[in-house]
Scaffold this active site. Sequence first.
Site, PDB file in Angstrom:
ATOM      1  N   THR A  35     -36.512   5.255 -26.853  1.00  0.00           N
ATOM      2  CA  THR A  35     -36.570   3.929 -27.501  1.00  0.00           C
ATOM      3  C   THR A  35     -36.491   2.837 -26.439  1.00  0.00           C
ATOM      4  O   THR A  35     -37.220   1.848 -26.483  1.00  0.00           O
ATOM      5  CB  THR A  35     -35.430   3.773 -28.531  1.00  0.00           C
ATOM      6  OG1 THR A  35     -35.267   5.003 -29.237  1.00  0.00           O
ATOM      7  CG2 THR A  35     -35.734   2.665 -29.529  1.00  0.00           C
ATOM      8  N   ASP A  88     -30.317  -1.068 -25.154  1.00  0.00           N
ATOM      9  CA  ASP A  88     -30.280   0.382 -24.934  1.00  0.00           C
ATOM     10  C   ASP A  88     -30.322   1.115 -26.283  1.00  0.00           C
ATOM     11  O   ASP A  88     -29.992   0.532 -27.323  1.00  0.00           O
ATOM     12  CB  ASP A  88     -29.001   0.741 -24.160  1.00  0.00           C
ATOM     13  CG  ASP A  88     -29.111   2.071 -23.439  1.00  0.00           C
ATOM     14  OD1 ASP A  88     -30.103   2.789 -23.641  1.00  0.00           O
ATOM     15  OD2 ASP A  88     -28.182   2.391 -22.667  1.00  0.00           O
ATOM     16  N   GLY A  89     -30.682   2.362 -26.238  1.00  0.00           N
ATOM     17  CA  GLY A  89     -30.715   3.198 -27.431  1.00  0.00           C
ATOM     18  C   GLY A  89     -29.360   3.842 -27.698  1.00  0.00           C
ATOM     19  O   GLY A  89     -28.365   3.545 -27.022  1.00  0.00           O
ATOM     20  N   GLY A 102     -25.961   9.313 -24.459  1.00  0.00           N
ATOM     21  CA  GLY A 102     -25.951  10.241 -23.336  1.00  0.00           C
ATOM     22  C   GLY A 102     -26.766  11.499 -23.520  1.00  0.00           C
ATOM     23  O   GLY A 102     -26.727  12.390 -22.675  1.00  0.00           O
ATOM     24  N   GLY A 104     -29.702  11.704 -23.024  1.00  0.00           N
ATOM     25  CA  GLY A 104     -30.602  11.707 -21.857  1.00  0.00           C
ATOM     26  C   GLY A 104     -29.859  11.872 -20.540  1.00  0.00           C
ATOM     27  O   GLY A 104     -30.481  11.947 -19.482  1.00  0.00           O
ATOM     28  N   GLU A 110     -25.259   3.745 -17.907  1.00  0.00           N
ATOM     29  CA  GLU A 110     -25.460   2.969 -19.146  1.00  0.00           C
ATOM     30  C   GLU A 110     -24.180   2.235 -19.537  1.00  0.00           C
ATOM     31  O   GLU A 110     -24.210   1.078 -19.952  1.00  0.00           O
ATOM     32  CB  GLU A 110     -25.879   3.899 -20.291  1.00  0.00           C
ATOM     33  CG  GLU A 110     -27.301   4.388 -20.172  1.00  0.00           C
ATOM     34  CD  GLU A 110     -27.683   5.389 -21.240  1.00  0.00           C
ATOM     35  OE1 GLU A 110     -28.868   5.501 -21.529  1.00  0.00           O
ATOM     36  OE2 GLU A 110     -26.797   6.081 -21.787  1.00  0.00           O
TER      37      GLU A 110
HETATM   38  C1  5RP Z   1     -29.620   8.338 -22.711  1.00  0.00           C
HETATM   39  C2  5RP Z   1     -29.186   7.679 -23.982  1.00  0.00           C
HETATM   40  C3  5RP Z   1     -30.259   7.279 -24.933  1.00  0.00           C
HETATM   41  O1  5RP Z   1     -30.209   5.897 -25.111  1.00  0.00           O
HETATM   42  C4  5RP Z   1     -30.020   7.996 -26.235  1.00  0.00           C
HETATM   43  O2  5RP Z   1     -30.007   9.378 -25.973  1.00  0.00           O
HETATM   44  C5  5RP Z   1     -31.122   7.670 -27.257  1.00  0.00           C
HETATM   45  O3  5RP Z   1     -32.328   8.177 -26.797  1.00  0.00           O
HETATM   46  P1  5RP Z   1     -33.670   8.073 -27.651  1.00  0.00           P
HETATM   47  O4  5RP Z   1     -34.006   6.626 -27.734  1.00  0.00           O
HETATM   48  O5  5RP Z   1     -34.677   8.869 -26.855  1.00  0.00           O
HETATM   49  O6  5RP Z   1     -33.414   8.670 -28.999  1.00  0.00           O
HETATM   50  O7  5RP Z   1     -28.038   7.464 -24.252  1.00  0.00           O
HETATM   51  O8  5RP Z   1     -28.510   8.698 -21.922  1.00  0.00           O
END
Ligand code: 5RP
Length: 240
Positions: A35, A88-89, A102, A104, A110
Amino acid sequence: MVVTLEADVAKVHAARSAASLVQPGMIVGLGSGSTANLMVRRLGERVAEEGLDFVGVPTSVATAELARELGIPLRDVDDVPHVDLNIDGADEIDPEYRMIKGRGGALLREKLVACVARRRVTIISPEKVVPRLGTDSPVPVEVSRLGWRHVEQRLRKLGATTALRRTPEGMMFITDGGNVIIDCRFSALADPETLEAGLKSVVGVFETGLFLGLCDVLVVGRPDGAEQIVTHARRWTGCA
Ligand code: 5RP
């Protein structure tokens, strides 16, 4: 979690809505994940189309690479006095706007960037909203590579069912900071604040994926648009 085409469209709407909050001259935290990538891409379009002038503070090596390709000027978090807006997502968010992040693996940076931001915007698709944290996602805990087995034992004593994060090839997942991640599941995650304090008390734990009091604006993407919610969430005392 089932990722559907609808969720993908919702992410695009959330990302575009949040990217519209960026104004000329801002220092902007650039989150990580799919995202956040869409949001960074939209900012890249705004740079190309409108000449939008801002500075990005990336939260991962991957985000920095993407932003650089798009011509977005970057600074490290230590080279800016603060961040005006962080976008941030999240993996999960509860009714009190507490989050798990987290998946990712970028949680340490973050959280550092979120903590120095004056306004924190979370961008999600609707299925990320859960009645209670831990409904679907484990709590990722970033720990020292040296001694991780001992740290894992301590986390188990706190009630966690643990799994060392691995790459799809079965190798240890190593974070941008050179650490490892232990994904922790708890049978009842009723009190995230107490759990956060407990996890942070373990020697060798660098950061957790519990993001508490770090969402000022929630942007929920939907198939046909996005809703921006000002949360008035209680500020977290863990930030400087
Ligand atoms: C990475 C994160 C991301 O923001 C979280 O995992 C959401 O990811 P996505 O937008 O791909 O669903 O915290 O460390």
